[in-house]
Design a protein around this motif. Structure first.
Motif, PDB file in Angstrom:
ATOM      1  N   UNK A 227      42.643  59.491  41.505  1.00 17.54           N
ATOM      2  CA  UNK A 227      43.878  59.141  42.767  1.00 17.54           C
ATOM      3  C   UNK A 227      43.241  58.719  43.026  1.00 17.54           C
ATOM      4  N   UNK A 228      42.251  57.591  43.709  1.00 18.91           N
ATOM      5  CA  UNK A 228      42.357  56.143  44.102  1.00 18.91           C
ATOM      6  C   UNK A 228      42.333  55.466  43.675  1.00 18.91           C
ATOM      7  N   UNK A 229      41.825  54.939  42.502  1.00 21.62           N
ATOM      8  CA  UNK A 229      42.719  54.317  41.793  1.00 21.62           C
ATOM      9  C   UNK A 229      44.418  54.142  41.171  1.00 21.62           C
ATOM     10  N   UNK A 230      44.698  55.429  40.883  1.00 17.58           N
ATOM     11  CA  UNK A 230      46.165  55.832  40.292  1.00 17.58           C
ATOM     12  C   UNK A 230      46.989  55.171  41.604  1.00 17.58           C
ATOM     13  N   UNK A 231      46.839  56.182  42.458  1.00 15.42           N
ATOM     14  CA  UNK A 231      47.420  55.053  43.926  1.00 15.42           C
ATOM     15  C   UNK A 231      47.736  53.790  44.168  1.00 15.42           C
ATOM     16  N   UNK A 232      46.648  53.606  44.419  1.00 17.37           N
ATOM     17  CA  UNK A 232      45.836  52.440  44.638  1.00 17.37           C
ATOM     18  C   UNK A 232      47.000  51.060  43.439  1.00 17.37           C
ATOM     19  N   UNK A 233      47.268  51.665  42.807  1.00 17.82           N
ATOM     20  CA  UNK A 233      47.279  50.882  41.604  1.00 17.82           C
ATOM     21  C   UNK A 233      48.928  50.401  41.611  1.00 17.82           C
ATOM     22  N   UNK A 234      49.454  52.114  41.320  1.00 21.17           N
ATOM     23  CA  UNK A 234      50.696  51.792  41.589  1.00 21.17           C
ATOM     24  C   UNK A 234      51.574  51.926  42.757  1.00 21.17           C
ATOM     25  N   UNK A 235      51.145  51.487  43.857  1.00 22.97           N
ATOM     26  CA  UNK A 235      51.611  50.789  45.153  1.00 22.97           C
ATOM     27  C   UNK A 235      51.941  49.322  44.903  1.00 22.97           C
ATOM     28  N   UNK A 236      50.241  49.072  44.936  1.00 24.21           N
ATOM     29  CA  UNK A 236      50.193  47.598  44.260  1.00 24.21           C
ATOM     30  C   UNK A 236      51.935  46.865  43.111  1.00 24.21           C
ATOM     31  N   UNK A 237      51.520  47.716  42.183  1.00 25.34           N
ATOM     32  CA  UNK A 237      53.113  47.813  41.494  1.00 25.34           C
ATOM     33  C   UNK A 237      54.375  47.496  41.506  1.00 25.34           C
ATOM     34  N   UNK A 238      54.347  48.515  42.323  1.00 23.22           N
ATOM     35  CA  UNK A 238      55.782  48.804  42.857  1.00 23.22           C
ATOM     36  C   UNK A 238      55.928  47.462  44.100  1.00 23.22           C
ATOM     37  N   UNK A 239      55.240  46.643  44.686  1.00 21.25           N
ATOM     38  CA  UNK A 239      55.096  46.483  45.477  1.00 21.25           C
ATOM     39  C   UNK A 239      55.592  44.770  45.436  1.00 21.25           C
ATOM     40  N   UNK A 240      54.946  44.679  44.023  1.00 20.24           N
ATOM     41  CA  UNK A 240      55.527  43.500  43.495  1.00 20.24           C
ATOM     42  C   UNK A 240      56.394  43.249  42.230  1.00 20.24           C
ATOM     43  N   UNK A 241      57.064  44.539  42.231  1.00 21.15           N
ATOM     44  CA  UNK A 241      57.814  44.211  41.572  1.00 21.15           C
ATOM     45  C   UNK A 241      59.673  44.173  42.442  1.00 21.15           C
ATOM     46  N   UNK A 242      59.090  43.873  43.866  1.00 19.83           N
ATOM     47  CA  UNK A 242      60.205  43.978  44.299  1.00 19.83           C
ATOM     48  C   UNK A 242      60.132  42.572  45.599  1.00 19.83           C
ATOM     49  N   UNK A 243      58.954  42.339  45.060  1.00 19.05           N
ATOM     50  CA  UNK A 243      58.432  41.101  45.784  1.00 19.05           C
ATOM     51  C   UNK A 243      58.036  40.757  47.291  1.00 19.05           C
ATOM     52  N   UNK A 244      57.169  41.927  47.183  1.00 21.52           N
ATOM     53  CA  UNK A 244      56.409  42.090  48.871  1.00 21.52           C
ATOM     54  C   UNK A 244      54.851  42.358  48.303  1.00 21.52           C
ATOM     55  N   UNK A 245      54.134  42.330  49.126  1.00 23.80           N
ATOM     56  CA  UNK A 245      52.989  42.682  49.900  1.00 23.80           C
ATOM     57  C   UNK A 245      52.361  43.834  50.270  1.00 23.80           C
ATOM     58  N   UNK A 246      51.241  44.472  50.321  1.00 24.96           N
ATOM     59  CA  UNK A 246      50.958  45.186  51.699  1.00 24.96           C
ATOM     60  C   UNK A 246      50.942  44.646  52.964  1.00 24.96           C
ATOM     61  N   UNK A 247      51.069  42.957  53.184  1.00 29.54           N
ATOM     62  CA  UNK A 247      50.996  42.777  54.903  1.00 29.54           C
ATOM     63  C   UNK A 247      52.813  42.910  54.959  1.00 29.54           C
TER      64      UNK A 247
END
Length: 328
Positions: A227-247
């Motif tokens: 759960x931790x690995x999959x959720x964090x990974x897909x969040x990063x992928x989605x942000x990257x696809x939209x030119x965003x970061x967690x900040x």
């Protein structure tokens, strides 16, 4: 280009509350054990005469009222649940009947705890084909009837609830606007979290007793890790696809499965704790209802404010997982 606008939010939790102290009288556990391992203090449980469609009906009414819409305006009903009233008719069809309407397309989506994001993405697909559609996306789970109350490792985790949104097309200036979404699954890991009983591979004959396979069975440590690995990974992928970061994220709203999972995902994404919404202490894990229930509360309480970029993420049996960006 279609802009996907959330017009209204709704939620419902049954009146009956089951506290950790109550559970101490049912199973070998303690408030301290549950709280330190899960963050859960209480959960809601349906009355004897309530089913998934009854809760879905209540959250749907709230979402429609919030949207300023009448049920007759709906064109589609998409219901996310793994605990429907029945195999046939679908929960969506029963909700339609309870809303006093007919003619709409109705479908159930089963992705366990990822049910809301999967249902929301299904609704976005309908809107791509029919831009004038007005869609009720509703999730509802009666997990109290699918847990083994003698298994302290699972029965303490879950609660019953429903959540809903109304999704339509709109302009780029309108909000909340669903910006993007990513979904994923890995069936090879399916046996780590199951509810087999009642399926075509685990059938019963008339008069046979119901076995343990009818209830939630889970390999907790493995589920936590994936759960931790999959959720964090897909969040990063989605942000990257939209030119965003967690900040750029103002609010992280994860599936409310376990506080340790919520905390671990926030830490892995390096999103400060004060930006992470959590209401698991009040409801436990409500599966597909978890994210829309939390979303409705976060909006109503002011935790989510106008202008916020909100990152939703979830993980469930299957295994299924996903992430969605919503601009408020």
């Amino acid at each position: 280009m279609i802009n996907f606008i959330i017009r209204g939010f709704g939620r419902y939790a049954p009146e009956k509350v089951l506290t950790n102290t109550d559970l101490e009288k049912i199973v070998d556990t303690s408030d301290e054990w549950i709280t330190t391992r899960t963050g859960i203090k209480e959960r809601h449980v349906v009355a004897d005469d309530q089913a998934a469609s009854d809760m879905a009906f209540e959250s749907a009414k709230m979402a429609l009222a919030d949207a300023g819409m009448d049920a007759s305006e709906l064109t589609h009903i998409v219901c996310g649940t793994f605990t429907p009233d029945s195999m046939i008719p679908s929960c969506a069809c029963i909700v339609q009947e309870k809303l006093g309407i007919s003619g709409q397309a109705c479908v159930d989506v089963q992705a366990a705890c990822s049910g809301f994001l999967y249902a929301l993405q299904t609704a976005r697909g309908y809107l791509m084909l029919e831009p004038d559609a007005k869609i009720l996306v509703v999730t509802s789970e009666v997990i109290s009837r699918r847990v083994n109350w003698e298994d302290r490792t699972t029965c303490v985790l879950f609660g019953d609830a429903s959540g809903a949104v109304i999704l339509t097309s709109g302009t780029e200036e309108e909000s909340p606007r669903v910006l993007d979404s990513m979904l994923a699954a890995d069936g090879k890991l399916g046996n780590l979290l199951t509810v087999h009983g009642g399926g075509s591979a685990y059938t019963y004959k008339l008069g046979e007793p119901v076995g343990e396979e009818f209830f939630v069975q889970m390999a907790g440590r493995d589920v936590f890790k994936h759960a931790v690995r999959s959720m964090s990974s897909i969040c990063n992928d989605l942000l990257e696809r939209n030119g965003l970061t967690t900040t750029d994220v103002d609010v992280l709203l994860p599936h409310q499965a376990n506080y340790r999972i919520i905390d671990a995902v926030g830490r892995k994404l390096e999103i400060p704790e004060e930006k992470v919404f959590c209401n698991i202490h009040k409801y436990g894990n409500t599966s597909a209802a978890s994210v829309p229930l939390a979303l409705s509360e976060a909006v109503e309480s002011g935790f989510i404010k106008d202008g916020d970029l909100v990152l939703l993420t979830t993980f469930g049996g299957g295994f299924t997982w996903g992430a969605t960006l919503v601009q408020f």
